[in-house]
Design an enzyme around this catalytic site. Structure first.
Site, PDB file in Angstrom:
ATOM      1  CE  LYS A  35     -23.404  -3.916  26.362  1.00  0.00           C
ATOM      2  NZ  LYS A  35     -21.970  -3.543  26.387  1.00  0.00           N
ATOM      3  CE1 TYR A 253     -46.390  16.913  41.991  1.00  0.00           C
ATOM      4  CE2 TYR A 253     -45.747  15.614  40.080  1.00  0.00           C
ATOM      5  CZ  TYR A 253     -46.454  15.741  41.273  1.00  0.00           C
ATOM      6  OH  TYR A 253     -47.212  14.703  41.723  1.00  0.00           O
TER       7      TYR A 253
HETATM    8  C1  LIG Z   1     -21.642  -3.311  24.994  1.00  0.00           C
HETATM    9  C2  LIG Z   1     -20.439  -3.789  24.300  1.00  0.00           C
HETATM   10  C3  LIG Z   1     -20.369  -3.777  22.897  1.00  0.00           C
HETATM   11  C4  LIG Z   1     -21.453  -3.171  22.040  1.00  0.00           C
HETATM   12  O1  LIG Z   1     -21.380  -1.756  22.142  1.00  0.00           O
HETATM   13  P1  LIG Z   1     -22.286  -0.826  21.216  1.00  0.00           P
HETATM   14  O2  LIG Z   1     -21.745   0.526  21.426  1.00  0.00           O
HETATM   15  O3  LIG Z   1     -23.686  -0.966  21.716  1.00  0.00           O
HETATM   16  O4  LIG Z   1     -22.145  -1.343  19.844  1.00  0.00           O
HETATM   17  C5  LIG Z   1     -19.249  -4.314  22.305  1.00  0.00           C
HETATM   18  N1  LIG Z   1     -18.233  -4.830  23.041  1.00  0.00           N
HETATM   19  C6  LIG Z   1     -18.270  -4.840  24.391  1.00  0.00           C
HETATM   20  C7  LIG Z   1     -17.124  -5.399  25.151  1.00  0.00           C
HETATM   21  C8  LIG Z   1     -19.355  -4.319  25.059  1.00  0.00           C
HETATM   22  O5  LIG Z   1     -19.376  -4.336  26.391  1.00  0.00           O
END
Ligand SMILES: *Cc1c(COP(=O)(O)O)cnc(C)c1O
Length: 356
Positions: A35, A253
């Site tokens: 994702k 800054y």
């Molecule tokens: C993002 C996500 C994962 C993966 O999570 P990580 O901590 O990156 O391993 C797994 N299951 C769901 C439902 C997620 O949204």
């Protein structure tokens, strides 16, 4: 010549990290979570290196279609499910597996006209109170869905709020198991933290994300130091200016840093508009020509300033690693009060990416 900042994506490290996940959960199939454009790495760049996976999990229809168009034929899971009833057309056309977490979605599936049944993941709220049916609704929801001709294979899915904690699954896992009693169903419950640290939650499919990219689910690099996981993304640039400070001189800054003795400072072509965290304070680790040193002064849009005291031979053109193999992304994130996840995802579009 272009500005010297660039990121590299290490395909070998991706393949290796997937095999580490496999070894951690040898009895389970793997949804590689890609994702958010593969956590900022670029889904088009990484998916082939992860093609030994059993499926890809993501949440954008665009990303799912990209994988199908690129030739991926094995399963794709929509982690957040579908957002509108019309999305079922594409789910059907591209043969996607969708999570189902709300009652309206059951009705939408019932009403849809599909070319063939779709596989679904029934999401149960483990107590985290984001998405999912309450455990006590599970039997009823399950029966409703099971009765629909549009529904193919069904898997029970949950996600945990506190999987980094050794005790974090005890209560929520009990609740889910209690709710699922009597249902002979495959399960998918494990993110990266569970994949590494909770074999009791592995079951049929695990869903690792962050560990595929070589960072720690807990935010602590130390927690994965023994696993063999390798950083996939390196962010690099060069020193483009040097200043010799005298005691009392300020840098950047707000003069957020002042020299207390004569000090050489390097100016690096990388700032928050490249994705480097603006909140990284003086002391955040950085490597110059392979030597560990630190950020001094405020991070600005296009530049940061670093202490050259430990590396007297460094000067204009010296290589700077902002994160990668020497400086772990978790260490930079921790200094800046965030997690590696956020830094990866925030790599800016203006940074060129090389795949090696
Ligand atoms: C993002 C996500 C994962 C993966 O999570 P990580 O901590 O990156 O391993 C797994 N299951 C769901 C439902 C997620 O949204």
């Amino acid at each position: 010549m272009s500005r010297p900042v660039f990121a590299t994506i290490d395909q070998q490290a991706l393949r290796h990290n997937l095999s580490v996940a496999r070894q951690a959960a040898p009895g389970s199939r793997i949804w590689s979570v890609v994702k958010a454009n593969a956590y900022g790495h670029g889904i088009a760049r990484v998916w082939q290196s992860l093609s030994a996976t059993d499926g890809f999990a993501l949440l954008n229809m665009e990303e799912a279609i990209l994988l199908r168009d690129a030739g991926w034929q094995k399963p794709i899971l929509l982690l957040e499910g579908f957002f509108h009833a019309e999305d079922l057309d594409l789910i059907d056309r591209y043969r996607l597996t969708t999570s189902v977490h709300s009652s309206w979605q059951i009705q939408a599936i019932a009403n849809a006209s599909l070319s063939a049944p779709i596989d679904i993941y029934v999401k149960v709220n483990s107590g985290m109170n984001r998405l999912g049916f309450r455990p006590e609704q599970l039997h009823n929801v399950w029966q409703k869905l099971r009765a629909l001709p549009n529904v193919g294979d069904m898997t029970l899915m949950a996600h945990f709020a506190d999987a980094e904690n050794p005790q974090g699954l005890v209560e929520p896992l009990q609740r889910i198991e209690h709710a699922a009693e009597g249902l002979a169903v495959p399960r998918s419950l494990s993110n990266s933290a569970c994949t590494l640290w909770h074999p009791e939650a592995h079951y049929d499919w695990v869903r690792p994300g962050i560990i595929l990219y070589g960072a720690s689910p807990s935010g602590e690099w130390q927690d994965i130091a023994e696993t063999g996981l390798k950083p996939v993304m390196t962010l690099q640039s060069e020193i483009i200016g040097v200043q010799q400070l005298q005691p009392g001189d300020g840098v950047g800054y707000g003069y957020r840093y002042r020299a207390s003795q004569p000090q050489r400072i390097g100016v690096v072509a990388c700032g928050y508009a490249d994705g480097y965290p603006r909140h990284a304070p003086s002391g955040t680790p950085v490597a110059v020509d392979g030597i560990l040193t630190q950020v001094v002064g405020a991070v600005s849009m296009d530049m940061i300033t670093v202490d050259l005291t430990p590396c007297p031979d460094a000067g204009i053109g010296s290589t700077v690693e902002l994160w990668g193999n020497q400086v772990k992304i978790d260490q930079v994130a921790k200094a800046a009060g965030t997690v590696g996840y956020e830094l990866m995802c925030a790599l800016a579009p203006r940074v060129p990416v090389k795949v090696i």
